[in-house]
Scaffold this active site. Structure first.
Site, PDB file in Angstrom:
ATOM      1  N   GLU A  36      -1.952   6.533  -3.745  1.00 37.09           N
ATOM      2  CA  GLU A  36      -1.927   5.239  -4.438  1.00 37.09           C
ATOM      3  C   GLU A  36      -3.295   4.592  -4.233  1.00 37.09           C
ATOM      4  OE1 GLU A  36       0.603   1.030  -4.501  1.00 37.09           O
ATOM      5  OE2 GLU A  36       1.168   2.641  -3.129  1.00 37.09           O
ATOM      6  N   ARG A 261       4.491  13.383   9.154  1.00 44.58           N
ATOM      7  CA  ARG A 261       3.208  12.737   8.930  1.00 44.58           C
ATOM      8  C   ARG A 261       2.357  12.839  10.191  1.00 44.58           C
ATOM      9  NH1 ARG A 261       3.610   6.493   7.979  1.00 44.58           N
ATOM     10  NH2 ARG A 261       1.376   6.708   8.378  1.00 44.58           N
ATOM     11  N   LYS A 271      -1.954   1.654   5.724  1.00 39.81           N
ATOM     12  CA  LYS A 271      -2.999   1.098   4.860  1.00 39.81           C
ATOM     13  C   LYS A 271      -2.925  -0.426   4.815  1.00 39.81           C
ATOM     14  CE  LYS A 271      -2.632   3.740   1.091  1.00 39.81           C
ATOM     15  NZ  LYS A 271      -2.956   4.233  -0.273  1.00 39.81           N
TER      16      LYS A 271
END
Length: 561
Positions: A36, A261, A271
């Protein structure tokens, strides 16, 4: 497409791919990396990049770079450009396979109308607060929206009017019609489209409704004929919705597979939090060398090869874990040890006068640029009566195991003479040591040790005063002061920021050969660590060096101590 070698060891995803190819389910492998564009990539994304591109390369398939640009409020062209730069820097090439979710806005909207026509989606007028109340809890089922019973014709009309811009932002949404009593909260009539008037980086003001990620993700995968859609574990609970949408729309159905992850000690990987650090000026920007961003690591001097090795080394699993930062730094040391030229630098200069060396005399010593790679050539190191050594290499009252300079003690200058400290000069007011007066053994130049001459244990680095280049050196440490910020649940992560994460040395000195060093070049300052020329320079217009890593894991030593 050509890619650097990524050694993907045996893992459960490879087992799935092997089975799919053997059974004939797929004839080739198509993966995608779908960031994104609302921030810069970090080291966690590097794991996904290496996995997706590496898996495609391993099976002679292809990997798409697809931007999930469905939220124009948070997305910027700057982020799109930075993501492409980072993926390329890591060594991967997506060729002609660059896509954007916005490429599919028309197709995605058509999918939305199809769901409405099948009676599987409806337009809901509930305010966000009420919608949350209607959703229920993990232990209590939700309630159906009073607008769930609208007819297909009503819903289709309202959806088209939403697209036409007839309604205010947030006044209506399109929801899937699934099951408000489903144990999985993601299946409780999730939102598929919302009204949002915001200029999109690519489509401008053409749209005032935008698809939600969960809707755009699977359908974009389908349109691109992705075979294996690899996601991190937080999307595991979203997979039933991914599957439901593909089946309800009766379209090609990719397989979503989740993996653990990457979490690193002493940093944050969200983020949102990284953006807060930037906006609140806790760091100098997304590329601050303390940040876990790829741009920050690149500026610090980490190499793409080291990051790829790190991603290979930690492997691919199904359980979340926290990897120690030292594992990444070890990979950086291993790579830089092979490729970084050597040089001498003095971080905290202390003047040394060689009293028995003639004032008008100077000479040069020759040293290898790399001790294990003669093909890299040699460098010339000037020497004279006045030199500088590191203040840390002198102690006025040294312990027995301190093999550096002290009163009446001898050391060898790296590549040069043996010197002896004869006199210590101090500031009469502060008492600080300002100069050492030493004598040198004339027969020990260039590492020579005459027969019968007692060997000295200490070897220290130095620079000649007349030829040294003044530079700025930045010593970076851990971003946070605790290894696992998640364990400090009662504290804001900003309270955990390490106040000593950056130390700036404005008057460090390096050997003259580094005067022409260019941005991005990395050197091993002998005995000190690896240092990279900072492309952003310094406030004083001096050449600036960022410390990449020390020669050893000093944090591990501190922990053991």
């Amino acid at each position: 497409m050509s890619h650097p070698p990524v050694q993907l060891g045996p893992n459960f995803i490879r087992n799935i791919v092997d089975e799919d190819l053997a059974s004939g389910k797929h004839k080739s492998v198509v993966t995608r990396f779908p960031p994104e564009p609302n921030g810069y990539l970090h080291i966690g994304h590097a794991k996904s990049i290496c996995l997706n591109f590496g898996l495609a390369a391993l099976y002679q398939g292809r990997c798409h770079l697809r931007f999930d640009d469905t939220n124009p409020v948070k997305e910027e062209q700057e982020y799109i450009d930075a993501i492409k730069t980072d993926v390329s820097w890591l060594g991967f090439d997506w060729g002609e396979n660059e896509y954007h979710a916005s490429d599919y806005f028309e197709a995605l909207y058509a999918f939305a109308e199809k769901l409405v026509e099948k009676g599987l989606a409806f337009v809901c007028d509930l305010p966000p607060e009420e919608m949350r109340e209607y959703r229920g809890t993990l232990t209590e089922p939700g309630k159906e929206s009073p607008y769930r019973s609208r007819t297909v014709g009503e819903n289709l009309d309202l959806l088209r009017r939403m697209r036409a811009g007839e309604f205010d932002d947030g006044s209506r949404v399109l929801r899937a019609k699934i099951d408000m009593a489903a144990p999985n909260m993601n299946l409780r009539d999730p939102v598929l489209y919302r009204i949002l008037r915001a200029t999109h980086p690519r489509t401008g003001d053409a749209w005032c409704i935008y698809p939600m990620y969960d809707f755009a993700h699977g359908q974009s995968d389908s349109l691109e004929q992705i075979t294996h859609s690899l996601c991190t574990l937080e999307f595991q609970d979203h997979r039933p919705l991914y599957d439901w949408l593909c089946e309800a729309l009766e379209i090609y159905h990719p397989q979503q597979i989740e993996f653990a992850r990457l979490n690193l000690t002493y940093t944050v990987m969200s983020k949102r939090r990284l953006l807060e650090l930037v906006n609140e000026k806790h760091v100098s920007g997304w590329d601050d060398p303390r940040m876990p961003t790829l741009s920050g690591m690149r500026r610090r001097g980490f190499t793409a090869a080291a990051i790829r090795t790190f991603c290979e080394r930690i492997g691919v699993g199904k359980s979340d874990s926290v990897i120690d930062m030292s594992t990444l730094e070890d990979c950086v040391r291993e790579d830089l040890d092979q490729i970084a030229p050597r040089a001498m630098g003095v971080l905290r200069p202390l003047k040394v006068t060689i009293t028995n060396y003639p004032e008008a005399q100077s000479e040069e010593f020759t040293a290898p640029k790399h001790p294990k790679k003669p093909e890299m050539g040699s460098r010339t190191i000037p020497f004279g009566r006045e030199i500088y050594v590191d203040r840390d290499d002198f102690m006025e009252d040294p312990p027995k195991n301190f093999f550096r300079l002290g009163p009446d003690r001898e050391v060898r200058l790296r590549y040069g003479y043996i010197i002896r400290c004869d006199e210590v000069i101090k500031d009469p007011v502060s008492g600080e040591v300002t100069e050492l007066r030493c004598s040198y053994d004339t027969e020990t130049g260039g590492g020579v040790l005459p027969e019968g001459r007692k060997k000295v244990k200490g070897i220290i680095h130095w620079v000649a005063a007349a030829h040294a280049v003044s530079v700025e050196v930045r010593l970076y440490d851990r971003l946070l002061s605790v290894a696992d910020p998640a364990s400090e649940k009662d504290r804001d992560y900003r309270e955990l920021l390490n106040p000593e994460s950056l130390e700036v040395l404005a008057d460090a000195l390096v050997e003259p050969g580094l005067a022409s060093a260019e941005a991005g070049e990395t050197f091993q300052f002998e005995r000190l660590g690896y240092f990279c020329v900072d492309g952003k320079g310094s406030q004083s217009d001096k050449l600036a060096f960022n410390r990449t890593v020390t020669l050893r894991d000093t944090w591990a030593k501190l922990a053991k101590g």
